[in-house]
Scaffold this active site. Structure first.
Site, PDB file in Angstrom:
ATOM      1  N   LEU A  75       0.793  -1.229   0.000  1.00 35.20           N
ATOM      2  CA  LEU A  75       0.000   0.000   0.000  1.00 35.20           C
ATOM      3  C   LEU A  75       0.829   1.284   0.000  1.00 35.20           C
ATOM      4  CD1 LEU A  75      -2.826  -1.102   2.471  1.00 35.20           C
ATOM      5  CD2 LEU A  75      -2.686  -1.472  -0.007  1.00 35.20           C
ATOM      6  N   CYS A  76       2.162   1.189  -0.072  1.00 31.64           N
ATOM      7  CA  CYS A  76       2.984   2.394  -0.230  1.00 31.64           C
ATOM      8  C   CYS A  76       2.904   2.855  -1.682  1.00 31.64           C
ATOM      9  CB  CYS A  76       4.444   2.110   0.115  1.00 31.64           C
ATOM     10  SG  CYS A  76       4.803   2.154   1.876  1.00 31.64           S
ATOM     11  N   HIS A  77       2.856   4.172  -1.861  1.00 29.78           N
ATOM     12  CA  HIS A  77       2.816   4.738  -3.204  1.00 29.78           C
ATOM     13  C   HIS A  77       4.208   4.725  -3.838  1.00 29.78           C
ATOM     14  CE1 HIS A  77      -0.756   6.497  -1.301  1.00 29.78           C
ATOM     15  NE2 HIS A  77      -1.254   6.576  -2.523  1.00 29.78           N
ATOM     16  N   MET A 111       8.537   5.892   5.205  1.00 31.33           N
ATOM     17  CA  MET A 111       8.786   4.466   4.943  1.00 31.33           C
ATOM     18  C   MET A 111      10.028   4.270   4.086  1.00 31.33           C
ATOM     19  SD  MET A 111       6.709   2.972   6.810  1.00 31.33           S
ATOM     20  CE  MET A 111       7.334   1.374   6.326  1.00 31.33           C
ATOM     21  N   GLU A 112      10.281   5.195   3.178  1.00 28.23           N
ATOM     22  CA  GLU A 112      11.471   5.105   2.340  1.00 28.23           C
ATOM     23  C   GLU A 112      12.742   5.281   3.172  1.00 28.23           C
ATOM     24  OE1 GLU A 112       8.062   5.424  -0.217  1.00 28.23           O
ATOM     25  OE2 GLU A 112       8.614   6.536   1.577  1.00 28.23           O
ATOM     26  N   ASP A 126      25.232  -8.801   5.928  1.00 35.62           N
ATOM     27  CA  ASP A 126      25.502  -9.793   4.890  1.00 35.62           C
ATOM     28  C   ASP A 126      26.975  -9.830   4.508  1.00 35.62           C
ATOM     29  OD1 ASP A 126      24.752 -11.736   2.822  1.00 35.62           O
ATOM     30  OD2 ASP A 126      25.228 -10.110   1.429  1.00 35.62           O
TER      31      ASP A 126
END
Length: 156
Positions: A75-77, A111-112, A126
């Site tokens: 649901l993120c644009h 969110m980004e 990693d």
């Protein structure tokens, strides 16, 4: 309590319609920490890891992750990001990463910024896991956001 913006009238998940919102400059900063043994930290500082330059690779991974957030978080644009920065600070027992994401648009970039910092830290893990498997990633959080209807916010 305010109405949930990601739930439709029938109770199903939906992407928020931002088409009526005006464009504003929006910026978000996030941070996180990866803790590790001194030997691992020293190898990263000396650019002596077998997989290559850990911080350069983590920086690129963070930038790429910010650009791909809408592919990862439901649901993120998808956004036209204008700037992503990923910076690192050596601590006595690890590395602190901080990200900044900026755009001019209809929706925020929190969110980004969080996705960028998480991915940068995961990339450090990693590239270093051959030396230590029990590194600890922690304290991922939003530091600040500016722009939009809700205005500016800064963590305490």
């Amino acid at each position: 309590m305010s109405k949930l913006t990601h739930i439709g009238g029938d109770g199903t998940a939906q992407m928020v319609d931002v088409s009526a919102k005006g464009d504003t400059v929006r910026e978000a900063h996030a941070e996180g920490i990866i803790r590790m043994a001194k030997e691992v930290l020293d190898a990263i500082k000396a650019n002596a890891m077998k997989k290559g330059d850990v911080l350069a690779t983590a920086r690129i991974a963070g930038i790429m992750a910010a650009k791909k957030t809408s592919d990862l978080i439901p649901l993120c644009h998808p956004l036209e990001i204008s700037k992503v920065a990923v910076e690192f600070e050596f601590l006595k027992d690890g590395i602190r990463a901080e990200t900044m994401v900026r755009l001019t648009g209809k929706t925020g970039v929190e969110m980004e910024a969080l996705t960028a910092v998480s991915t940068a830290l995961l990339t450090i893990y990693d590239m270093s896991k051959a030396m230590q498997k029990d590194m600890l990633i922690s304290d991922i959080r939003l530091l600040s956001k500016t722009g939009g209807k809700s205005g500016d916010w800064t963590a305490e």
